[in-house]
Design a protein around this motif. Structure first.
Motif, mmCIF file in Angstrom:
data_model
loop_
_atom_site.group_PDB
_atom_site.id
_atom_site.type_symbol
_atom_site.label_atom_id
_atom_site.label_comp_id
_atom_site.label_asym_id
_atom_site.label_seq_id
_atom_site.Cartn_x
_atom_site.Cartn_y
_atom_site.Cartn_z
ATOM 1 N N VAL A 104 27.919 44.377 34.978
ATOM 2 C CA VAL A 104 28.949 43.695 34.117
ATOM 3 C C VAL A 104 30.600 44.357 34.753
ATOM 4 O O VAL A 104 30.255 45.733 35.746
ATOM 5 C CB VAL A 104 29.292 44.465 33.040
ATOM 6 N N VAL A 105 31.149 43.364 35.417
ATOM 7 C CA VAL A 105 32.481 44.215 36.963
ATOM 8 C C VAL A 105 33.619 43.666 35.729
ATOM 9 O O VAL A 105 33.937 43.241 35.124
ATOM 10 C CB VAL A 105 32.471 43.614 37.948
ATOM 11 N N LEU A 106 34.525 44.560 35.656
ATOM 12 C CA LEU A 106 35.777 44.453 34.667
ATOM 13 C C LEU A 106 36.152 44.953 36.189
ATOM 14 O O LEU A 106 37.138 46.667 36.274
ATOM 15 C CB LEU A 106 35.753 46.034 33.479
ATOM 16 N N MET A 107 37.871 44.094 35.961
ATOM 17 C CA MET A 107 38.459 43.812 36.770
ATOM 18 C C MET A 107 40.321 43.870 35.568
ATOM 19 O O MET A 107 40.884 42.442 35.583
ATOM 20 C CB MET A 107 38.485 42.349 38.209
ATOM 21 N N VAL A 108 40.790 44.494 34.839
ATOM 22 C CA VAL A 108 41.696 44.511 34.113
ATOM 23 C C VAL A 108 42.260 45.486 34.321
ATOM 24 O O VAL A 108 41.707 46.269 34.250
ATOM 25 C CB VAL A 108 40.438 44.868 32.033
ATOM 26 N N ASN A 109 43.712 45.398 33.364
ATOM 27 C CA ASN A 109 44.281 46.452 33.335
ATOM 28 C C ASN A 109 44.154 47.435 32.399
ATOM 29 O O ASN A 109 44.022 46.981 31.362
ATOM 30 C CB ASN A 109 45.712 45.779 33.225
ATOM 31 N N GLY A 110 44.114 48.569 32.841
ATOM 32 C CA GLY A 110 44.652 49.592 31.406
ATOM 33 C C GLY A 110 43.248 50.197 31.268
ATOM 34 O O GLY A 110 42.127 50.582 32.822
ATOM 35 N N LEU A 126 28.166 49.386 35.049
ATOM 36 C CA LEU A 126 29.410 48.804 34.616
ATOM 37 C C LEU A 126 30.112 49.619 35.624
ATOM 38 O O LEU A 126 29.449 50.793 36.465
ATOM 39 C CB LEU A 126 30.100 49.828 33.261
ATOM 40 N N PHE A 127 31.134 48.624 36.394
ATOM 41 C CA PHE A 127 31.778 49.186 37.647
ATOM 42 C C PHE A 127 33.132 48.429 37.167
ATOM 43 O O PHE A 127 33.643 47.708 36.952
ATOM 44 C CB PHE A 127 31.454 48.103 38.547
ATOM 45 N N CYS A 128 33.840 49.451 38.016
ATOM 46 C CA CYS A 128 35.365 49.064 37.847
ATOM 47 C C CYS A 128 36.435 48.570 39.019
ATOM 48 O O CYS A 128 35.742 48.911 40.223
ATOM 49 C CB CYS A 128 36.384 50.318 37.368
#
Length: 147
Positions: A104-110, A126-128
Protein backbone atom coordinates in the motif's frame (compact mmCIF):
# COMPACT_ATOMS: atom_id res chain seq x y z
CA UNK A 1 8.98 1.56 -9.99
CA UNK A 2 11.71 -0.89 -10.93
CA UNK A 3 10.10 -3.76 -9.02
CA UNK A 4 6.74 -2.98 -10.66
CA UNK A 5 8.35 -3.20 -14.07
CA UNK A 6 9.85 -6.59 -13.20
CA UNK A 7 6.56 -7.92 -11.79
CA UNK A 8 4.55 -6.62 -14.73
CA UNK A 9 6.84 -8.32 -17.22
CA UNK A 10 5.96 -11.57 -15.44
CA UNK A 11 2.27 -10.73 -15.69
CA UNK A 12 1.79 -10.70 -11.92
CA UNK A 13 1.32 -7.08 -10.85
CA UNK A 14 -1.98 -5.29 -10.98
CA UNK A 15 -2.20 -1.91 -9.30
CA UNK A 16 -5.44 -0.63 -7.84
CA UNK A 17 -5.54 3.15 -7.62
CA UNK A 18 -7.70 4.64 -4.91
CA UNK A 19 -8.31 8.26 -5.82
CA UNK A 20 -9.03 8.90 -9.50
CA UNK A 21 -8.17 12.60 -9.37
CA UNK A 22 -5.32 14.32 -11.17
CA UNK A 23 -2.39 12.49 -9.55
CA UNK A 24 -4.15 9.11 -9.39
CA UNK A 25 -5.01 9.24 -13.10
CA UNK A 26 -1.54 10.48 -14.02
CA UNK A 27 0.05 7.52 -12.22
CA UNK A 28 -2.54 5.10 -13.64
CA UNK A 29 -1.40 6.06 -17.13
CA UNK A 30 2.29 5.84 -16.13
CA UNK A 31 1.85 2.38 -14.61
CA UNK A 32 -0.01 1.20 -17.71
CA UNK A 33 2.81 2.55 -19.93
CA UNK A 34 5.24 0.56 -17.74
CA UNK A 35 3.28 -2.58 -18.56
CA UNK A 36 1.38 -2.94 -15.29
CA UNK A 37 -2.27 -3.83 -15.00
CA UNK A 38 -4.26 -0.95 -13.52
CA UNK A 39 -7.73 -0.75 -11.99
CA UNK A 40 -9.18 2.58 -10.88
CA UNK A 41 -11.23 2.43 -7.69
CA UNK A 42 -13.98 5.03 -7.97
CA UNK A 43 -16.09 6.85 -5.40
CA UNK A 44 -19.64 5.65 -4.85
CA UNK A 45 -21.83 7.05 -7.60
CA UNK A 46 -18.93 7.78 -9.99
CA UNK A 47 -19.37 6.44 -13.49
CA UNK A 48 -16.63 4.50 -15.30
CA UNK A 49 -15.27 5.95 -18.49
CA UNK A 50 -12.08 6.43 -20.45
CA UNK A 51 -9.01 8.11 -18.97
CA UNK A 52 -7.61 11.07 -20.93
CA UNK A 53 -4.19 12.58 -20.25
CA UNK A 54 -3.21 15.78 -22.12
CA UNK A 55 0.48 16.61 -22.57
CA UNK A 56 1.47 19.58 -24.69
CA UNK A 57 -0.56 19.33 -27.88
CA UNK A 58 -1.09 15.55 -27.54
CA UNK A 59 -3.69 13.48 -25.74
CA UNK A 60 -3.60 9.85 -24.63
CA UNK A 61 -6.86 8.02 -24.07
CA UNK A 62 -7.05 4.70 -22.22
CA UNK A 63 -9.87 2.40 -21.26
CA UNK A 64 -8.92 1.13 -17.81
CA UNK A 65 -10.94 -1.25 -15.70
CA UNK A 66 -12.87 0.58 -13.00
CA UNK A 67 -14.37 -0.74 -9.81
CA UNK A 68 -15.48 0.51 -6.42
CA UNK A 69 -13.91 -0.13 -3.00
CA UNK A 70 -15.27 -3.38 -1.62
CA UNK A 71 -16.10 -4.77 -5.07
CA UNK A 72 -12.66 -4.96 -6.64
CA UNK A 73 -11.52 -8.48 -5.86
CA UNK A 74 -8.16 -9.17 -4.20
CA UNK A 75 -5.73 -6.25 -4.01
CA UNK A 76 -1.96 -6.89 -3.89
CA UNK A 77 -0.77 -3.39 -4.88
CA UNK A 78 -2.72 -0.27 -3.85
CA UNK A 79 -1.76 3.32 -4.64
CA UNK A 80 -3.69 5.81 -2.51
CA UNK A 81 -3.96 9.33 -3.96
CA UNK A 82 -7.06 10.63 -2.19
CA UNK A 83 -7.25 13.85 -0.21
CA UNK A 84 -5.67 13.44 3.23
CA UNK A 85 -9.00 13.66 5.06
CA UNK A 86 -10.34 10.73 2.98
CA UNK A 87 -7.35 8.37 3.32
CA UNK A 88 -8.38 6.39 6.38
CA UNK A 89 -11.99 5.83 5.29
CA UNK A 90 -10.93 4.99 1.74
CA UNK A 91 -8.36 2.40 2.85
CA UNK A 92 -10.83 0.99 5.38
CA UNK A 93 -13.35 0.51 2.54
CA UNK A 94 -10.80 -1.65 0.70
CA UNK A 95 -9.43 -3.45 3.79
CA UNK A 96 -11.30 -6.72 3.24
CA UNK A 97 -9.86 -6.97 -0.28
CA UNK A 98 -6.25 -6.30 0.78
CA UNK A 99 -4.21 -9.48 0.48
CA UNK A 100 -1.88 -10.31 3.39
CA UNK A 101 1.35 -8.44 2.74
CA UNK A 102 -0.31 -6.15 0.19
CA UNK A 103 1.84 -3.21 -0.87
CA UNK A 104 0.00 0.00 0.00
CA UNK A 105 1.59 3.24 -1.19
CA UNK A 106 0.32 6.52 0.28
CA UNK A 107 0.91 9.45 -2.06
CA UNK A 108 -1.08 12.08 -0.20
CA UNK A 109 -0.58 15.40 1.54
CA UNK A 110 -0.75 15.10 5.30
CA UNK A 111 1.06 13.58 8.21
CA UNK A 112 0.24 10.90 10.75
CA UNK A 113 -1.84 8.84 8.34
CA UNK A 114 0.66 6.01 7.93
CA UNK A 115 1.05 5.39 11.65
CA UNK A 116 -2.67 4.88 12.23
CA UNK A 117 -3.05 2.67 9.15
CA UNK A 118 -0.07 0.51 10.13
CA UNK A 119 -1.49 0.10 13.63
CA UNK A 120 -4.94 -0.89 12.37
CA UNK A 121 -3.74 -2.98 9.39
CA UNK A 122 -0.47 -4.60 10.51
CA UNK A 123 -0.53 -7.21 7.71
CA UNK A 124 0.06 -4.67 4.92
CA UNK A 125 3.41 -3.37 3.69
CA UNK A 126 2.91 0.40 3.91
CA UNK A 127 5.00 2.93 1.99
CA UNK A 128 4.87 6.73 1.88
CA UNK A 129 5.66 8.48 -1.40
CA UNK A 130 5.99 11.97 -2.77
CA UNK A 131 5.89 13.27 -6.30
CA UNK A 132 7.20 16.27 -8.18
CA UNK A 133 4.70 15.75 -10.99
CA UNK A 134 2.06 18.38 -11.57
CA UNK A 135 -1.39 17.74 -12.96
CA UNK A 136 -4.86 19.18 -12.78
CA UNK A 137 -8.27 17.80 -13.53
CA UNK A 138 -10.25 19.09 -16.51
CA UNK A 139 -13.16 16.70 -15.89
CA UNK A 140 -13.81 13.19 -14.62
CA UNK A 141 -10.68 11.16 -15.54
CA UNK A 142 -9.60 13.98 -17.92
CA UNK A 143 -6.21 15.27 -16.79
CA UNK A 144 -3.72 17.88 -17.97
CA UNK A 145 -0.11 16.93 -17.14
CA UNK A 146 1.38 20.25 -16.06
CA UNK A 147 4.99 19.32 -15.43
Amino acid sequence: MQSCRRDCNLGKANWHILGAGAIGCLYAEALRRAGCGVTLLLRAGAQPGPLRIERGAGCTELDLPCSWPGRSGAIDHLLVTTKAYDVYAAVAATAEALAPGANVVLMVNGMGLAQQLQTDYPDIALFCATTTEGAFRLGPRHIRHAG
